[in-house]
Design a protein around this motif. Sequence first.
Motif, mmCIF file in Angstrom:
data_model
loop_
_atom_site.group_PDB
_atom_site.id
_atom_site.type_symbol
_atom_site.label_atom_id
_atom_site.label_comp_id
_atom_site.label_asym_id
_atom_site.label_seq_id
_atom_site.Cartn_x
_atom_site.Cartn_y
_atom_site.Cartn_z
ATOM 1 N N THR A 413 -5.315 -47.319 31.926
ATOM 2 C CA THR A 413 -5.079 -46.035 32.597
ATOM 3 C C THR A 413 -6.211 -45.038 32.321
ATOM 4 O OG1 THR A 413 -3.754 -45.228 30.728
ATOM 5 C CG2 THR A 413 -2.584 -46.333 32.518
ATOM 6 N N GLY A 416 -8.275 -45.040 35.248
ATOM 7 C CA GLY A 416 -7.627 -44.699 36.508
ATOM 8 C C GLY A 416 -6.891 -45.843 37.160
ATOM 9 N N LEU A 419 -3.259 -45.465 38.860
ATOM 10 C CA LEU A 419 -3.075 -44.034 39.084
ATOM 11 C C LEU A 419 -3.766 -43.615 40.371
ATOM 12 C CD1 LEU A 419 -4.000 -42.778 35.497
ATOM 13 C CD2 LEU A 419 -1.700 -43.211 36.360
ATOM 14 N N THR A 421 -6.250 -41.496 42.361
ATOM 15 C CA THR A 421 -7.493 -40.868 41.910
ATOM 16 C C THR A 421 -7.486 -39.363 42.141
ATOM 17 O OG1 THR A 421 -8.627 -41.126 44.043
ATOM 18 C CG2 THR A 421 -8.747 -42.981 42.498
ATOM 19 N N LYS A 430 -1.941 -45.957 45.027
ATOM 20 C CA LYS A 430 -2.394 -45.951 43.628
ATOM 21 C C LYS A 430 -2.465 -47.319 42.986
ATOM 22 C CE LYS A 430 2.197 -44.933 41.708
ATOM 23 N NZ LYS A 430 2.958 -43.974 40.872
ATOM 24 N N GLN A 468 -10.471 -47.112 43.687
ATOM 25 C CA GLN A 468 -10.190 -47.166 42.256
ATOM 26 C C GLN A 468 -11.242 -47.986 41.514
ATOM 27 O OE1 GLN A 468 -6.096 -48.628 42.599
ATOM 28 N NE2 GLN A 468 -5.399 -46.824 41.497
#
Length: 677
Positions: A413, A416, A419, A421, A430, A468
Amino acid sequence: MQENQHFKDHQREAKLFRNRVLVMATFMLLLVCTLVYRYYDLQIVNYEEYATQSERNRVHVQPVPPTRGLIFDRNNELLADNKASFTLSVVSADATELNNTIELLKTLIEITPSDLGKFYKAQKQRRHKLDPVPLRYRLTEDEIARLAVNQHLLEGVEVNAELVRNYPHMDMFAHVIGYTGRISEKDMNSFTPEQLQRYSGTHAIGKSGIESSYENVLLGQVGSQNVETNARGRVMRVLDRIDSAQGSDLHLYLDTRLQETAVAAMQGRRGAVVAIDVKTGGVLAAVSNPGFDPNLFVTGIGYRDYKNLNDDIDTPLFNRFLQAQYPPGSTIKPVIGLAGLYHGVTDVDRAISDPGFFTLPGSSRIYRDWSLAKTGGGHGRVNLKVGISQSCDTYFWDLGTRMGIDKMSAFGTHFGLGLATGIDVPSERKGIWPSREWKRAAKGQAWYPGDTVNMSIGQGFVLATPLQLAVVASTIANRGVRYRPQFVQRIGDKVHEPIIEETLDAKTEYWDAIFEGMAEVVHGPRGTANRYMSPGAEYRMAGKSGTAQVVGIAQNAKYKSELLKERHRDHALFIAFAPLEDPKIAVAVMVENAEGGSSKAAPVARWVMDAYLLGYYLKPGEPVPPLGFHPAAIIKRANNYIAERKAAREAKAAEEAAKLAGSSASSVSTSSAGASQ
């Protein structure tokens, strides 16, 4: 016989005449009294009320729509502008008259059922019955001429010049810039009273991409004007006017030449490319291939055009860099390797012996390294650097199993993974970076050791978007500083400052080890991308290839691409950053069903970095030369060669001159000595 003689009764006739005159006079007097009363009532008693109604019938307040703000790239090249267009609008409060007008218009210009459908929808949304409703956009000169000749028959019909959105690069930036479209009934129902006022007179709203997320600043502020109209609503003259305020212009981090290079390097294949400015998080290029022409949506897309786009097997409307979720495969191995160092599970020099496969303690299942199918064996002694450069699955299976899911999940995490961005366009997905809790909530199952094995090489439940992966590459290049990716660099004169989401504090020697391993991927003799990335390289770079499995392969079966349908073959991925010593750009490439991350995705990343760092740009539609053979690169090498030869000649001439000068000085010295003796 004597005839009877009749005489007129003048007295009776005079009396009858007087009675008739009296009746008529009385009737006339009553009419005059009624007229006087009504005149008194209109002009004195209710003067203000009727004067106001009269003024409303004569004078109307019309909104003055604002000019939408423009969108530029980092070099001030227009990506979205406003183009003059002639629009046919109809003003009519009577349904019968409206139908007759439309039937007459059909004989003069082309009006499709789609045009009529949009017209009737817009008519229901108008705020005043005499507001003009657009029926046809983008009239041709011939159509304008025909309407002008028949203007006397077309009461309530207006042809006005207005600005409509235009995207000069068409599909090049469709998924980034997005598009504007007609304001729908759903949009109208969601508006607040303030928004209803602001959108009065405006027929378009941002529907996707930057056009949508920055709608509030692009739109501008509506103006107004008082106009005098006739009974049919036609404007006779403008009485006064308050000008509208133009929307703010946007300046993006995007580079059009870099975007063109990425599209050209993809050579028409399905996939995505994202390039990020390592120092700011600004997105330099974002390609989703194939794209679509956003101009189709500006004035309302036709049913046939939309059906063609929607039914296309290549899904051009799907934003691959933002919404497509793929198993990242080996591209996350540098993250797993750094996690092992960070948590003390391994060190830079610790090595394992790789037989080409891995088994969990107490399990009979065999996890085969890719080298087993290629060479019949493993990679031999493998440390972290070799594990990254040769993409040794066995090394990371062992490392991930010893590290465990909890440490691995928490560490990912920081880069990223799993998650959003937070990029400044809507509809981002995500991905999935799983944990024990995630699996129990999503699958209703416990976490198994085999799940950890798969996760350690970016397979199993793991999913990530190309955006990501670009953030992962940028965070590694920044040695743990993760920026929020942004498209917009400046709104008007206001600069968007870079936003740091998180900073991971890890030892310098750990980052050095990851850098060295990723550099060996490209420059090492056994690096997986050496053949495809290093030819003619003028700088050092770091990278990591990956392959995302599309269909499952049986335990004892071999992957044979020739037996699979093209769309069932593995996806090719590659992440990279450069220059190695001071990274400026990070790139993520995903090519669908291309199989080889090193052979198919890596060259695309190299072309993007060459374009940004060296100016070796490509043009879509032109043949892509082999790496290192860009015309500008050839000229540069030729100039360098000429300069080196010239310098060598000058150096040799200087050396010979020095020798000659030394020889002359020696002769003079000897002669002087003889004379003194």
